[in-house]
Scaffold this active site. Sequence first.
Site, PDB file in Angstrom:
ATOM      1  N   GLU A 159      11.447 -10.516 -61.258  1.00 47.90           N
ATOM      2  CA  GLU A 159      12.646 -11.351 -61.183  1.00 47.90           C
ATOM      3  C   GLU A 159      13.860 -10.450 -61.314  1.00 47.90           C
ATOM      4  OE1 GLU A 159      12.432 -14.717 -63.839  1.00 47.90           O
ATOM      5  OE2 GLU A 159      10.411 -15.178 -63.138  1.00 47.90           O
ATOM      6  N   ALA A 259      13.168   1.184 -74.665  1.00 42.79           N
ATOM      7  CA  ALA A 259      12.932   0.417 -75.897  1.00 42.79           C
ATOM      8  C   ALA A 259      13.979  -0.685 -76.001  1.00 42.79           C
ATOM      9  CB  ALA A 259      13.034   1.345 -77.096  1.00 42.79           C
ATOM     10  N   GLY A 260      13.674  -1.710 -76.760  1.00 45.38           N
ATOM     11  CA  GLY A 260      14.626  -2.802 -76.937  1.00 45.38           C
ATOM     12  C   GLY A 260      14.133  -3.774 -77.983  1.00 45.38           C
ATOM     13  N   CYS A 267       6.071 -13.718 -67.294  1.00 45.08           N
ATOM     14  CA  CYS A 267       4.837 -13.023 -66.905  1.00 45.08           C
ATOM     15  C   CYS A 267       4.204 -12.195 -68.022  1.00 45.08           C
ATOM     16  CB  CYS A 267       5.101 -12.148 -65.688  1.00 45.08           C
ATOM     17  SG  CYS A 267       5.372 -13.139 -64.224  1.00 45.08           S
TER      18      CYS A 267
HETATM   19  P1  NAD Z   1       7.363 -21.710 -61.232  1.00 44.50           P
HETATM   20  O1  NAD Z   1       7.022 -22.600 -62.350  1.00 44.50           O
HETATM   21  O2  NAD Z   1       8.739 -21.155 -61.111  1.00 44.50           O
HETATM   22  O3  NAD Z   1       7.034 -22.429 -59.846  1.00 44.50           O
HETATM   23  C1  NAD Z   1       5.883 -23.195 -59.596  1.00 44.50           C
HETATM   24  C2  NAD Z   1       6.292 -24.375 -58.706  1.00 44.50           C
HETATM   25  O4  NAD Z   1       5.137 -25.049 -58.244  1.00 44.50           O
HETATM   26  C3  NAD Z   1       7.149 -25.422 -59.424  1.00 44.50           C
HETATM   27  O5  NAD Z   1       8.358 -25.606 -58.705  1.00 44.50           O
HETATM   28  C4  NAD Z   1       6.272 -26.684 -59.408  1.00 44.50           C
HETATM   29  O6  NAD Z   1       7.026 -27.875 -59.318  1.00 44.50           O
HETATM   30  C5  NAD Z   1       5.437 -26.436 -58.160  1.00 44.50           C
HETATM   31  N1  NAD Z   1       4.168 -27.167 -58.098  1.00 44.50           N
HETATM   32  C6  NAD Z   1       3.217 -27.296 -59.040  1.00 44.50           C
HETATM   33  N2  NAD Z   1       2.164 -27.987 -58.558  1.00 44.50           N
HETATM   34  C7  NAD Z   1       2.461 -28.294 -57.272  1.00 44.50           C
HETATM   35  C8  NAD Z   1       1.780 -28.995 -56.236  1.00 44.50           C
HETATM   36  N3  NAD Z   1       0.558 -29.515 -56.415  1.00 44.50           N
HETATM   37  N4  NAD Z   1       2.389 -29.138 -55.031  1.00 44.50           N
HETATM   38  C9  NAD Z   1       3.626 -28.615 -54.830  1.00 44.50           C
HETATM   39  N5  NAD Z   1       4.316 -27.935 -55.766  1.00 44.50           N
HETATM   40  C10 NAD Z   1       3.743 -27.772 -56.973  1.00 44.50           C
HETATM   41  O7  NAD Z   1       6.298 -20.531 -61.291  1.00 44.50           O
HETATM   42  P2  NAD Z   1       6.495 -19.008 -60.768  1.00 44.50           P
HETATM   43  O8  NAD Z   1       7.277 -18.239 -61.749  1.00 44.50           O
HETATM   44  O9  NAD Z   1       6.898 -19.030 -59.339  1.00 44.50           O
HETATM   45  O10 NAD Z   1       4.982 -18.504 -60.881  1.00 44.50           O
HETATM   46  C11 NAD Z   1       3.974 -18.929 -59.988  1.00 44.50           C
HETATM   47  C12 NAD Z   1       2.756 -18.053 -60.202  1.00 44.50           C
HETATM   48  O11 NAD Z   1       3.083 -16.701 -59.829  1.00 44.50           O
HETATM   49  C13 NAD Z   1       2.275 -17.996 -61.635  1.00 44.50           C
HETATM   50  O12 NAD Z   1       0.880 -17.894 -61.648  1.00 44.50           O
HETATM   51  C14 NAD Z   1       2.904 -16.713 -62.157  1.00 44.50           C
HETATM   52  O13 NAD Z   1       2.165 -16.151 -63.203  1.00 44.50           O
HETATM   53  C15 NAD Z   1       2.836 -15.831 -60.937  1.00 44.50           C
HETATM   54  N6  NAD Z   1       3.835 -14.751 -60.899  1.00 44.50           N
HETATM   55  C16 NAD Z   1       5.125 -15.018 -61.295  1.00 44.50           C
HETATM   56  C17 NAD Z   1       6.063 -13.990 -61.221  1.00 44.50           C
HETATM   57  C18 NAD Z   1       7.486 -14.219 -61.672  1.00 44.50           C
HETATM   58  O14 NAD Z   1       8.214 -13.239 -61.828  1.00 44.50           O
HETATM   59  N7  NAD Z   1       7.937 -15.449 -61.865  1.00 44.50           N
HETATM   60  C19 NAD Z   1       5.702 -12.720 -60.743  1.00 44.50           C
HETATM   61  C20 NAD Z   1       4.389 -12.510 -60.327  1.00 44.50           C
HETATM   62  C21 NAD Z   1       3.472 -13.544 -60.410  1.00 44.50           C
END
Ligand code: NAD
Length: 454
Positions: A159, A259-260, A267
């Site tokens: 992010e 460090a922080g 995540c």
């Molecule tokens: P998030 O919560 O921001 O987004 C998930 C979205 O999916 C939500 O908007 C939710 O309303 C939607 N959703 C849930 N069920 C649904 C369905 N059945 N149909 C349609 N929409 C549906 O989550 P995120 O941060 O994007 O993370 C998603 C995955 O990616 C997680 O497993 C996370 O660990 C992984 N991930 C996240 C990051 C990060 O930096 N945020 C980085 C790498 C991996």
Amino acid sequence: MDVTIIGCGYVGLVTGVCLASMGHNVRGVEKDQRKLATLQRGDCPIFEPGLHDLLTETMKNGGISFTDNVKQAVKEAEVVFLCVGTPPKADGTVDMSFLEGAGKEVCDALAELKNEWLVTIVVKSTVPCGTNRKLYNFLKEQVPGAHYAVVSNPEFLKEGTAVQDCLNPDRIVIGGESPEAFRMMRRLYDPLIKREDHFMTMNWESAELTKYAANSMLAARISFMNELTVLCEHYGADIEEIRKGIGTDSRIGPAFLRAGCGYGGSCFPKDVAAMEHISKAAGYESLFVHAIQTINANQKKRFAEKIATKLGRPVQGATIAIWGLAFKADTDDIRESASIDVIKYLIERGATVRAHDYKGMENMRAYLKEYADQIEWSADPVTAAAGADAIAICTDWPQYTTLPFRKIAATMNQPIIFDGRNCLHRDVMRENGFQYYPMGRPPVEKELRLKSRV
Ligand code: NAD
């Protein structure tokens, strides 16, 4: 290619928009109606540098559209990404309900579709070992005749730089068993593949574990540096010098050695906790992964305690300006942010908190609504500091480094800064009359005269 993205959060939206910018025809499925309405209007429900512009551009040229109709979107796709959340449960295990829900919806769509072409279902969500195989077997059982493949494609974006990371990946990891699906994924990502060995295929379990291993390794580096700050503060060493001293070793490298006051985000905390549970499920107690989390929790607490002990007056009745609420700069994501621990610690001991962030205010206000009476929300950092007994920096927004510190010091009740991100210069703090406490670095200390409170 025709691509459907289920779940348009941080990962799904960035992935969808980037794939659309590469020329694919993308449909985003989002079940949160508020988020969906925002997206259909062409607005971004999250802050992520560059995302809004790319969304506008790809929507304008018809590359991406949004719906809540899963069945229709799956029926039109060759590749279906599952990008739903996999949040932690209270005990640290992974909540798989969103993924199971989405898997069931894909299953229903496949049952109606009776497709002859291959539909590749891509699990981009971070999931425990065995999930992709389970999904594959579930579909085989429920829709025996369907022509589909399941691949794991863990996401490594960060992010704050998500669009850049997505368009310039270090590597693309694909786990699975179907050579046809591997070829499809290779074709999908073709414009991003600069070196053939950066497109990696492996089995499902290896891909799933690669994601947890990567995040645990990065979190471990941070926790190690955070642990070193304790020694630095005891012996008078400087963590910034040590960072350079070890980061230039080519065997170690410079990344993730800052460090922080503790890591946060959606995540690291959840993936490291999940790694511990994955180990337990395998009958193995991972001391290492457990230590990463303990050190991180201790570091957040240590920072809050440092504020209390060095404040020079009781916390009860003090006013503390918190600069930075997001778990890191360039995002509005406040999940597991160190600022949450610090704010709660101070409020529970009777302080008033003035909170400021450049993007995360709204999210934090919603998250900490039960503390509403003890938090003042400041439109800018200078206002937050005026009349305060100290400033505590929890997020390294670059804007904080160039503020008019002499003016800020003059307006504070006592000019003290606790720099939880080591983002300010000690000399600048000294020159501007601050008592300055960084993490694992020699502080700037001097006698402060408390101004009389109005
Ligand atoms: P998030 O919560 O921001 O987004 C998930 C979205 O999916 C939500 O908007 C939710 O309303 C939607 N959703 C849930 N069920 C649904 C369905 N059945 N149909 C349609 N929409 C549906 O989550 P995120 O941060 O994007 O993370 C998603 C995955 O990616 C997680 O497993 C996370 O660990 C992984 N991930 C996240 C990051 C990060 O930096 N945020 C980085 C790498 C991996």
